[in-house]
Design a protein around this motif. Structure first.
Motif, PDB file in Angstrom:
ATOM      1  N   ALA A 181      28.186  56.862  24.519  1.00 30.62           N
ATOM      2  CA  ALA A 181      26.963  56.812  23.720  1.00 30.62           C
ATOM      3  C   ALA A 181      26.877  55.491  22.967  1.00 30.62           C
ATOM      4  N   GLU A 182      28.044  54.961  22.553  1.00 26.41           N
ATOM      5  CA  GLU A 182      28.087  53.666  21.904  1.00 26.41           C
ATOM      6  C   GLU A 182      28.952  52.735  22.744  1.00 26.41           C
ATOM      7  N   PRO A 183      28.539  51.483  22.874  1.00 22.50           N
ATOM      8  CA  PRO A 183      29.341  50.545  23.670  1.00 22.50           C
ATOM      9  C   PRO A 183      30.747  50.407  23.097  1.00 22.50           C
ATOM     10  N   ARG A 184      31.729  50.331  23.977  1.00 18.72           N
ATOM     11  CA  ARG A 184      33.092  50.105  23.535  1.00 18.72           C
ATOM     12  C   ARG A 184      33.262  48.629  23.190  1.00 18.72           C
ATOM     13  N   PRO A 185      33.877  48.326  22.057  1.00 18.77           N
ATOM     14  CA  PRO A 185      34.073  46.912  21.699  1.00 18.77           C
ATOM     15  C   PRO A 185      34.899  46.183  22.759  1.00 18.77           C
ATOM     16  N   VAL A 186      34.532  44.941  22.994  1.00 15.47           N
ATOM     17  CA  VAL A 186      35.296  44.095  23.908  1.00 15.47           C
ATOM     18  C   VAL A 186      36.113  43.127  23.062  1.00 15.47           C
ATOM     19  N   ARG A 187      37.419  43.316  23.055  1.00 15.23           N
ATOM     20  CA  ARG A 187      38.296  42.465  22.259  1.00 15.23           C
ATOM     21  C   ARG A 187      38.626  41.181  23.025  1.00 15.23           C
ATOM     22  N   PHE A 188      38.981  40.156  22.262  1.00 15.77           N
ATOM     23  CA  PHE A 188      39.428  38.919  22.897  1.00 15.77           C
ATOM     24  C   PHE A 188      40.649  39.169  23.777  1.00 15.77           C
ATOM     25  N   ARG A 189      41.517  40.093  23.341  1.00 17.93           N
ATOM     26  CA  ARG A 189      42.711  40.363  24.138  1.00 17.93           C
ATOM     27  C   ARG A 189      42.360  41.032  25.465  1.00 17.93           C
ATOM     28  N   ALA A 190      41.241  41.764  25.510  1.00 22.85           N
ATOM     29  CA  ALA A 190      40.807  42.357  26.779  1.00 22.85           C
ATOM     30  C   ALA A 190      40.340  41.272  27.746  1.00 22.85           C
ATOM     31  N   ILE A 191      39.623  40.282  27.219  1.00 21.17           N
ATOM     32  CA  ILE A 191      39.192  39.161  28.061  1.00 21.17           C
ATOM     33  C   ILE A 191      40.404  38.382  28.559  1.00 21.17           C
ATOM     34  N   ALA A 192      41.368  38.165  27.656  1.00 18.38           N
ATOM     35  CA  ALA A 192      42.598  37.483  28.065  1.00 18.38           C
ATOM     36  C   ALA A 192      43.356  38.303  29.097  1.00 18.38           C
ATOM     37  N   GLY A 193      43.321  39.636  28.948  1.00 21.08           N
ATOM     38  CA  GLY A 193      43.981  40.490  29.933  1.00 21.08           C
ATOM     39  C   GLY A 193      43.353  40.364  31.311  1.00 21.08           C
ATOM     40  N   LEU A 194      42.023  40.244  31.344  1.00 18.93           N
ATOM     41  CA  LEU A 194      41.340  40.052  32.625  1.00 18.93           C
ATOM     42  C   LEU A 194      41.784  38.737  33.267  1.00 18.93           C
ATOM     43  N   VAL A 195      41.883  37.691  32.452  1.00 21.42           N
ATOM     44  CA  VAL A 195      42.352  36.398  32.972  1.00 21.42           C
ATOM     45  C   VAL A 195      43.769  36.542  33.528  1.00 21.42           C
ATOM     46  N   ALA A 196      44.613  37.271  32.811  1.00 22.74           N
ATOM     47  CA  ALA A 196      46.000  37.440  33.251  1.00 22.74           C
ATOM     48  C   ALA A 196      46.071  38.194  34.576  1.00 22.74           C
ATOM     49  N   ILE A 197      45.287  39.255  34.700  1.00 24.17           N
ATOM     50  CA  ILE A 197      45.277  40.029  35.952  1.00 24.17           C
ATOM     51  C   ILE A 197      44.789  39.163  37.104  1.00 24.17           C
ATOM     52  N   LEU A 198      43.687  38.461  36.887  1.00 15.61           N
ATOM     53  CA  LEU A 198      43.148  37.585  37.933  1.00 15.61           C
ATOM     54  C   LEU A 198      44.171  36.526  38.345  1.00 15.61           C
ATOM     55  N   THR A 199      44.845  35.957  37.354  1.00 16.24           N
ATOM     56  CA  THR A 199      45.816  34.893  37.649  1.00 16.24           C
ATOM     57  C   THR A 199      46.991  35.428  38.448  1.00 16.24           C
ATOM     58  N   ALA A 200      47.532  36.578  38.033  1.00 22.62           N
ATOM     59  CA  ALA A 200      48.691  37.140  38.723  1.00 22.62           C
ATOM     60  C   ALA A 200      48.351  37.528  40.161  1.00 22.62           C
ATOM     61  N   VAL A 201      47.228  38.216  40.344  1.00 23.30           N
ATOM     62  CA  VAL A 201      46.847  38.654  41.691  1.00 23.30           C
ATOM     63  C   VAL A 201      46.504  37.452  42.572  1.00 23.30           C
ATOM     64  N   THR A 202      45.792  36.476  41.995  1.00 29.52           N
ATOM     65  CA  THR A 202      45.436  35.277  42.755  1.00 29.52           C
ATOM     66  C   THR A 202      46.678  34.516  43.191  1.00 29.52           C
ATOM     67  N   PHE A 203      47.644  34.379  42.292  1.00 28.81           N
ATOM     68  CA  PHE A 203      48.884  33.662  42.620  1.00 28.81           C
ATOM     69  C   PHE A 203      49.608  34.331  43.780  1.00 28.81           C
ATOM     70  N   LEU A 204      49.771  35.639  43.712  1.00 33.44           N
ATOM     71  CA  LEU A 204      50.464  36.358  44.788  1.00 33.44           C
ATOM     72  C   LEU A 204      49.678  36.285  46.095  1.00 33.44           C
ATOM     73  N   TRP A 205      48.364  36.420  46.006  1.00 32.42           N
ATOM     74  CA  TRP A 205      47.514  36.389  47.195  1.00 32.42           C
ATOM     75  C   TRP A 205      47.591  35.030  47.895  1.00 32.42           C
ATOM     76  N   ARG A 206      47.587  33.965  47.090  1.00 26.71           N
ATOM     77  CA  ARG A 206      47.550  32.620  47.682  1.00 26.71           C
ATOM     78  C   ARG A 206      48.895  32.191  48.261  1.00 26.71           C
ATOM     79  N   LEU A 207      49.949  32.963  48.024  1.00 20.48           N
ATOM     80  CA  LEU A 207      51.186  32.695  48.735  1.00 20.48           C
ATOM     81  C   LEU A 207      51.001  32.936  50.232  1.00 20.48           C
ATOM     82  N   ALA A 208      50.114  33.881  50.558  1.00 23.53           N
ATOM     83  CA  ALA A 208      49.813  34.179  51.966  1.00 23.53           C
ATOM     84  C   ALA A 208      48.515  33.543  52.425  1.00 23.53           C
ATOM     85  N   VAL A 209      47.554  33.379  51.493  1.00 27.61           N
ATOM     86  CA  VAL A 209      46.236  32.827  51.835  1.00 27.61           C
ATOM     87  C   VAL A 209      45.961  31.641  50.906  1.00 27.61           C
TER      88      VAL A 209
END
Length: 381
Positions: A181-209
């Motif tokens: 009913a009310e938007p959930r706050p988006v914390r700076f740490r959540a945005i940083a967490g998204l960057v961390a997930i993207l970086t980790a998955v991208t790094f592992l993926w690019r070892l093969a691609v």
């Protein structure tokens, strides 16, 4: 937290549609830059290593860091509401129609037409015109529709399985249309967490691609960025349920803009370093981090900017948004046609880029409008 059964995407968000128009124009700019820049990866090219040609190459590299991932995020925003209204089966059939038909049409018609300049050489090798027509080239920019179709069908399957589990009592039987009913706050740490997930998955993926890989069978020119496309599509699915678009603050948008400007140079330098022969794992990890910091911060900044400043939709903006996907489908034909027309013009790469883009933007939207007036076409485009 209380919930209510609503359909958050029943009413289109004006600023999201405006962003889609902007990104579509960036696609035209991207391919216009490939036409004249120092990175000649297009159907018709006049490569230049002049300062303006190098600048056009940098434009292509910067765009690649974020803009197609942003497209997938925006596409994910509207999928939950569409499944809510139609059901998983009807949603899947609609995606097959709206994405599959343009994909097939481009492959059957536009692809060989755009490759006609290679026909004399292939004929000299003994190839028949029929064989040329059905084997030359790939799906070009319609790889986006190809990947989006796969992601959309996967989401439809997930929703169907979730509904089946709920009916059998194996999972929470709460309505799939419930949102906070009310938007959930988006914390700076959540945005940083998204960057961390993207970086980790991208790094592992690019070892093969690794960066620069091309998947010929799928016609996918940038498979190294697939983790970004998939993850941001999922972020779009979640964002509309949890109200993240409205929860982003103006302060977060300003901080994201500053971070994007600072990280751009790091991203370009890191990408250059990571793609040099013999680059180590640390260089690749650093490049992935810089790329994703720039990508996420740019996306957040644009979302907040357009929500706050460009949310209105006058008639021309609604018209542009309605025709934007048709523009995406037909723009290669327009860009190549205009570029061929101006091929005899002797001018710097930057000047020809501006001429091509300035003429192609109105031509693409005009042709898209006329195409969609053909009976039945607007159901697909």
């Amino acid at each position: 937290m209380t919930t209510t059964a609503v359909r958050p995407t029943a009413t289109r968000l004006g600023y999201v549609d405006n962003l889609r128009v902007l990104l579509t124009m960036l696609v035209l700019a991207h391919h216009s830059a490939l036409t004249y820049g120092a990175l000649p990866l297009w159907y018709w090219t006049e490569p230049s290593t002049s300062p303006s040609g190098i600048a056009l190459m940098l434009l292509v590299i910067v765009n690649q860091l974020y803009f197609m991932g942003f497209f997938f995020l925006l596409s994910g925003l509207f999928a939950p509401g569409s499944v809510d209204r139609k059901g998983p089966g009807a949603f899947a059939r609609d995606r097959l129609l709206r994405l599959g038909v343009p994909l097939v049409a481009f492959w059957l018609v536009a692809r060989p037409v755009l490759s006609l300049q290679s026909w004399p050489a292939r004929r000299a090798e003994g190839e028949s015109f029929l064989q040329f027509w059905f084997t030359v080239g790939d799906v070009g920019p319609l790889w986006f529709a190809e990947v989006l179709l796969v992601l959309s069908l996967a989401y439809a399957a997930f929703r169907a399985l979730r509904a089946r589990s709920a009916r059998s009592g194996m999972a929470d039987a709460g309505s799939p249309t419930t949102v906070d009913a009310e938007p959930r706050p988006v914390r700076f740490r959540a945005i940083a967490g998204l960057v961390a997930i993207l970086t980790a998955v991208t790094f592992l993926w690019r070892l093969a691609v690794p960066s620069g890989t091309y998947w010929e069978l799928a016609g996918l020119p940038s498979p190294a960025y697939l983790p970004q496309y998939v993850i941001l599509f999922v972020v779009g699915l979640l964002a509309v349920r949890r109200g993240w678009l409205t929860a982003l603050t103006v302060r977060q948008g300003r901080v994201a803009l500053a971070v994007a400007l600072v990280s751009l140079g790091l991203a370009l330098g890191g990408t250059a370093l990571a793609t040099t022969p013999g680059a180590g794992l640390l260089a690749q990890l650093g490049a992935g981090l810089a790329e994703n910091v720039f990508a996420v911060s740019t996306i957040v900044a644009l979302l907040v900017l357009f929500r706050e400043r460009f949310s209105g939709q006058p008639a021309w903006a609604r018209w542009a948004a309605q025709n934007s996907f048709a523009v995406y489908v037909i723009h290669p034909l327009v860009l190549v046609g205009v570029a061929m027309l101006f091929a005899p013009l002797a001018a710097p790469a930057g000047v020809k880029f501006l001429i091509l883009l300035g003429l192609s933007v109105p031509l693409c939207w005009g042709f898209a409008h006329l195409l969609r007036r053909i009976p039945g076409v607007s159901r697909v485009l």
